[in-house]
Design a protein around this motif. Structure first.
Motif, PDB file in Angstrom:
ATOM      1  N   LYS A 218       0.756  -1.365  -0.219  1.00 44.38           N
ATOM      2  CA  LYS A 218      -0.322   0.040  -0.014  1.00 44.38           C
ATOM      3  C   LYS A 218       0.560   1.618  -0.287  1.00 44.38           C
ATOM      4  O   LYS A 218       1.783   1.049   0.296  1.00 44.38           O
ATOM      5  CB  LYS A 218      -1.265  -0.146   1.400  1.00 44.38           C
ATOM      6  CG  LYS A 218      -1.486  -1.140   1.090  1.00 44.38           C
ATOM      7  CD  LYS A 218      -2.650  -0.858   2.343  1.00 44.38           C
ATOM      8  CE  LYS A 218      -3.837  -2.157   1.741  1.00 44.38           C
ATOM      9  NZ  LYS A 218      -4.375  -2.339   3.886  1.00 44.38           N
ATOM     10  N   GLN A 219       0.323   1.928  -0.298  1.00 42.96           N
ATOM     11  CA  GLN A 219       1.070   3.850  -0.674  1.00 42.96           C
ATOM     12  C   GLN A 219       1.318   3.987   0.519  1.00 42.96           C
ATOM     13  O   GLN A 219       1.899   4.978   1.009  1.00 42.96           O
ATOM     14  CB  GLN A 219       0.202   4.669  -0.927  1.00 42.96           C
ATOM     15  CG  GLN A 219       0.577   5.976  -1.937  1.00 42.96           C
ATOM     16  CD  GLN A 219      -0.040   6.810  -1.944  1.00 42.96           C
ATOM     17  OE1 GLN A 219      -1.116   7.004  -2.449  1.00 42.96           O
ATOM     18  NE2 GLN A 219       0.184   8.192  -2.706  1.00 42.96           N
ATOM     19  N   LEU A 222      -3.955   4.793   5.876  1.00 40.94           N
ATOM     20  CA  LEU A 222      -5.328   5.324   5.019  1.00 40.94           C
ATOM     21  C   LEU A 222      -5.875   5.459   5.972  1.00 40.94           C
ATOM     22  O   LEU A 222      -6.167   5.120   7.153  1.00 40.94           O
ATOM     23  CB  LEU A 222      -5.794   4.178   3.824  1.00 40.94           C
ATOM     24  CG  LEU A 222      -5.305   4.434   2.427  1.00 40.94           C
ATOM     25  CD1 LEU A 222      -5.949   3.845   1.527  1.00 40.94           C
ATOM     26  CD2 LEU A 222      -4.411   5.862   2.465  1.00 40.94           C
ATOM     27  N   SER A 223      -6.721   6.943   6.403  1.00 41.46           N
ATOM     28  CA  SER A 223      -8.275   7.071   7.442  1.00 41.46           C
ATOM     29  C   SER A 223      -9.544   6.153   6.686  1.00 41.46           C
ATOM     30  O   SER A 223      -9.430   5.378   5.795  1.00 41.46           O
ATOM     31  CB  SER A 223      -8.089   8.444   6.920  1.00 41.46           C
ATOM     32  OG  SER A 223      -8.497   8.730   6.497  1.00 41.46           O
ATOM     33  N   ASP A 224      -9.688   6.498   7.752  1.00 40.19           N
ATOM     34  CA  ASP A 224     -11.308   5.339   7.656  1.00 40.19           C
ATOM     35  C   ASP A 224     -12.671   6.223   6.158  1.00 40.19           C
ATOM     36  O   ASP A 224     -13.284   5.201   6.212  1.00 40.19           O
ATOM     37  CB  ASP A 224     -12.354   5.988   9.095  1.00 40.19           C
ATOM     38  CG  ASP A 224     -11.539   5.072  10.589  1.00 40.19           C
ATOM     39  OD1 ASP A 224     -10.754   4.404   9.738  1.00 40.19           O
ATOM     40  OD2 ASP A 224     -12.192   5.451  11.342  1.00 40.19           O
ATOM     41  N   GLN A 225     -11.815   7.461   6.461  1.00 40.44           N
ATOM     42  CA  GLN A 225     -12.146   7.518   4.801  1.00 40.44           C
ATOM     43  C   GLN A 225     -11.831   7.594   3.839  1.00 40.44           C
ATOM     44  O   GLN A 225     -12.126   7.800   2.702  1.00 40.44           O
ATOM     45  CB  GLN A 225     -12.593   9.572   5.208  1.00 40.44           C
ATOM     46  CG  GLN A 225     -14.135  10.175   5.781  1.00 40.44           C
ATOM     47  CD  GLN A 225     -13.215  10.004   7.189  1.00 40.44           C
ATOM     48  OE1 GLN A 225     -12.335   9.961   7.757  1.00 40.44           O
ATOM     49  NE2 GLN A 225     -13.930   9.352   8.101  1.00 40.44           N
ATOM     50  N   GLY A 226     -10.670   6.849   4.059  1.00 39.37           N
ATOM     51  CA  GLY A 226     -10.357   6.622   2.804  1.00 39.37           C
ATOM     52  C   GLY A 226      -8.977   6.979   2.430  1.00 39.37           C
ATOM     53  O   GLY A 226      -8.193   7.116   1.033  1.00 39.37           O
ATOM     54  N   LYS A 227      -8.563   8.151   3.348  1.00 35.41           N
ATOM     55  CA  LYS A 227      -7.678   9.397   2.710  1.00 35.41           C
ATOM     56  C   LYS A 227      -5.868   9.023   3.255  1.00 35.41           C
ATOM     57  O   LYS A 227      -6.174   8.492   4.185  1.00 35.41           O
ATOM     58  CB  LYS A 227      -8.278  10.216   3.408  1.00 35.41           C
ATOM     59  CG  LYS A 227      -9.289  11.460   2.960  1.00 35.41           C
ATOM     60  CD  LYS A 227      -9.199  12.619   2.982  1.00 35.41           C
ATOM     61  CE  LYS A 227     -10.477  13.555   2.396  1.00 35.41           C
ATOM     62  NZ  LYS A 227     -11.151  14.704   2.507  1.00 35.41           N
ATOM     63  N   LEU A 228      -5.209   9.419   2.422  1.00 32.41           N
ATOM     64  CA  LEU A 228      -3.221   8.774   2.975  1.00 32.41           C
ATOM     65  C   LEU A 228      -3.958  10.018   4.397  1.00 32.41           C
ATOM     66  O   LEU A 228      -3.521  10.965   4.550  1.00 32.41           O
ATOM     67  CB  LEU A 228      -2.671   9.513   1.686  1.00 32.41           C
ATOM     68  CG  LEU A 228      -1.419   9.115   2.268  1.00 32.41           C
ATOM     69  CD1 LEU A 228      -0.680   7.000   2.496  1.00 32.41           C
ATOM     70  CD2 LEU A 228      -0.232   9.587   1.423  1.00 32.41           C
ATOM     71  N   TYR A 240      -4.827   1.467  14.825  1.00 32.06           N
ATOM     72  CA  TYR A 240      -4.403   0.819  13.453  1.00 32.06           C
ATOM     73  C   TYR A 240      -3.433  -0.498  13.449  1.00 32.06           C
ATOM     74  O   TYR A 240      -3.658  -1.198  12.724  1.00 32.06           O
ATOM     75  CB  TYR A 240      -3.670   1.488  12.587  1.00 32.06           C
ATOM     76  CG  TYR A 240      -4.522   3.006  12.039  1.00 32.06           C
ATOM     77  CD1 TYR A 240      -5.131   2.941  11.067  1.00 32.06           C
ATOM     78  CD2 TYR A 240      -3.714   4.171  13.229  1.00 32.06           C
ATOM     79  CE1 TYR A 240      -5.934   4.252  11.167  1.00 32.06           C
ATOM     80  CE2 TYR A 240      -4.260   5.630  13.056  1.00 32.06           C
ATOM     81  CZ  TYR A 240      -5.218   5.208  11.747  1.00 32.06           C
ATOM     82  OH  TYR A 240      -5.832   6.700  11.556  1.00 32.06           O
ATOM     83  N   SER A 273       4.633   2.991  -1.051  1.00 26.49           N
ATOM     84  CA  SER A 273       4.588   1.075  -2.192  1.00 26.49           C
ATOM     85  C   SER A 273       5.540   0.745  -2.528  1.00 26.49           C
ATOM     86  O   SER A 273       6.315   1.267  -3.902  1.00 26.49           O
ATOM     87  CB  SER A 273       3.139   1.634  -3.023  1.00 26.49           C
ATOM     88  OG  SER A 273       2.975   0.971  -3.537  1.00 26.49           O
ATOM     89  N   THR A 292       3.471   7.781   4.083  1.00 31.13           N
ATOM     90  CA  THR A 292       3.292   8.567   6.037  1.00 31.13           C
ATOM     91  C   THR A 292       4.391   8.120   6.294  1.00 31.13           C
ATOM     92  O   THR A 292       5.194   7.085   6.045  1.00 31.13           O
ATOM     93  CB  THR A 292       1.703   7.244   6.202  1.00 31.13           C
ATOM     94  OG1 THR A 292       0.756   7.304   5.929  1.00 31.13           O
ATOM     95  CG2 THR A 292       1.854   7.207   7.752  1.00 31.13           C
TER      96      THR A 292
END
Length: 451
Positions: A218-219, A222-228, A240, A273, A292
């Motif tokens: 993975k890059q 990610l947050s719960d909203q899918g944002k990095l 996490y 990633s 991250t």
């Protein structure tokens, strides 16, 4: 058609020149720094791995001291399957029997040879042309048995006992790249199968490395909203880690390693990633990176202001307001806008502050905000506290969905340019902010696009 193609090439060239110029501070900052780079066997199998090798060679040519730590899980699994050998998995670790050890050693040795071969490439017209790289591997990792857990004997599965930092440092001083695999050796001459993530984490902490980089699927996180999530503290990783322990063991191991290393003195840990071409370069040589970052230092003194900070803010701001550097703010205004401010406090004294004001925007305008009232106590202006508080507000803006930041200043234009802002005009401001622009003050306008 020819004219269009020429213009397009010129634009690409200009973009490259712009990026290269702005990467210079990061190139200088990383020279002679020690980086531990960990990637699993999956990364070695990925088509992008050759590009990763090219980027590793580039980092080496820029004077960065590199330790590469590779895994071998898929290669070991393939060898075991071909030999029709089954090894139980317990607590997410392989029980390494003496029968299966040969499969482990074969996989690890093959990957090491592949890495050495790729780093030895020197074909003309290739990124590796003229790159003379000496790669060193050896018995740098001392291991001990993992032992018996829950009644299960892990046999030749081990854990790291010690890292021969003196030997590794000597090779780094000689401008060699050091390669470590997921194996270690005991004082009795036995070979143990280790977790590559543990080898990387222990090596980074033992060497007091400047950075530890995990290349995963993975890059980043990610947050719960899918944002990095671009930046976290090690303390923020705990939920996490628990979340991924059952869902994605690789990510859980990377997060555990990141937390341990960060709390043990490694300044920066990065999650990027292996599938993203150029991830290493973007993460290290651009301001915002691509993945991250985990650090224990960045936000330790930065927080959102409270009503109790008003007195300290007045003491910090009044001298700058009297000089005309900042716009005057009354106590009442500070009290009403206190939630917009971030501060750095030490022993009850406000050392730095800045405010983030969302700007009302029309439907056809980009969501924007203004950063204002950036101030640092004169005794601390040679520190990086201004940069810390600016970065804190940039992250806050991203979390609030802000896509564009503006700054209006009369005295500190160069400082904002150094921090990624670009020259703009009053016409670039959202219409609601244009109406409030003070033409008598004649402030310069700068903007920054948040990615």
């Amino acid at each position: 058609m020819q004219r269009y193609e020429t213009t397009s090439v010129q634009n690409i060239t200009q973009q490259y020149v712009h990026w290269f110029r702005h990467s210079a501070p990061y190139i200088n900052a990383h020279r002679n720094k020690t980086l531990v780079l960990m990637f699993g066997g999956e990364a070695v199998q990925h088509p992008n791995f050759q590009h990763i090798i090219h980027d590793i060679a580039l980092l080496h040519s820029l004077g960065i001291r590199l330790i590469l730590v590779h895994g071998a899980r898929p290669q070991i699994n393939q060898n075991l399957q071909e030999k029709q050998i089954e090894t139980p998995i317990h607590l997410h670790r392989r029980v390494t029997t003496r029968e299966s050890l040969a499969c482990v050693m074969n996989a690890v040795g093959s990957i090491r040879l592949e890495i050495e071969a790729l780093l030895s490439m020197g074909l003309a017209n290739s990124p590796m042309f003229g790159a003379r790289i000496d790669v060193v591997s050896g018995n740098f990792v001392t291991a001990k048995p993992y032992g018996i857990r829950d009644g299960v004997d892990f046999q030749l599965t081990g854990e790291v006992r010690a890292i021969d930092t003196d030997a590794i440092q000597r090779h780094l001083d000689n401008h060699n790249i050091v390669v470590l695999g997921p194996t270690g050796y005991s004082t009795t001459g036995e070979v143990f199968n280790l977790l590559a993530e543990e080898v990387a984490t222990k090596t980074a902490t033992a060497l007091h490395a400047d950075k530890l980089i995990f290349l995963g699927k993975k890059q980043g996180l990610l947050s719960d909203q899918g944002k990095l999530l671009r930046e976290l503290t090690p303390q923020q990783l705990e939920p996490y880690i628990k979340h991924f322990q059952q869902l994605d063991h690789e990510m859980a191991l990377h997060l555990q390693g990141a937390q341990t290393a960060s709390l043990s003195g490694v300044h920066r840990v990065h999650l990027i990633s292996y599938a993203y071409d150029g991830a290493l370069i973007e993460e290290l040589f651009t301001r915002d990176g691509i993945g991250t970052m985990i650090t224990d230092a960045h936000y330790e003194d930065v927080r959102t202001a409270t009503i109790q900070d008003v007195g300290g803010l007045i003491n910090l701001l009044r001298p700058l307001e009297e000089e005309g550097i900042l716009v005057y703010r009354s106590r009442e205004r500070l009290e009403s806008e206190i939630s917009q401010f971030a501060v750095i406090e030490r022993d009850g004294m406000i050392l730095a502050c800045a405010a983030l004001y969302p700007i009302p925007t029309a439907k056809n305008e980009i969501r924007s905000a203004e950063i204002a009232c950036v101030a640092v106590d004169p005794a601390y202006r040679k520190s990086n506290r201004g940069s810390q508080i600016l970065h804190f507000l940039e992250e806050k803006a991203r979390q609030e969905g802000i896509l564009q930041l503006f700054v209006l200043t009369t005295r500190t234009a160069h400082w904002f340019l150094e921090h990624g802002f670009q020259t703009a005009s009053v016409d670039d401001l959202p219409s609601a902010r244009q109406e409030l622009y003070n033409y008598q003050r004649n402030s310069l306008v700068f903007k920054k696009i948040l990615m």
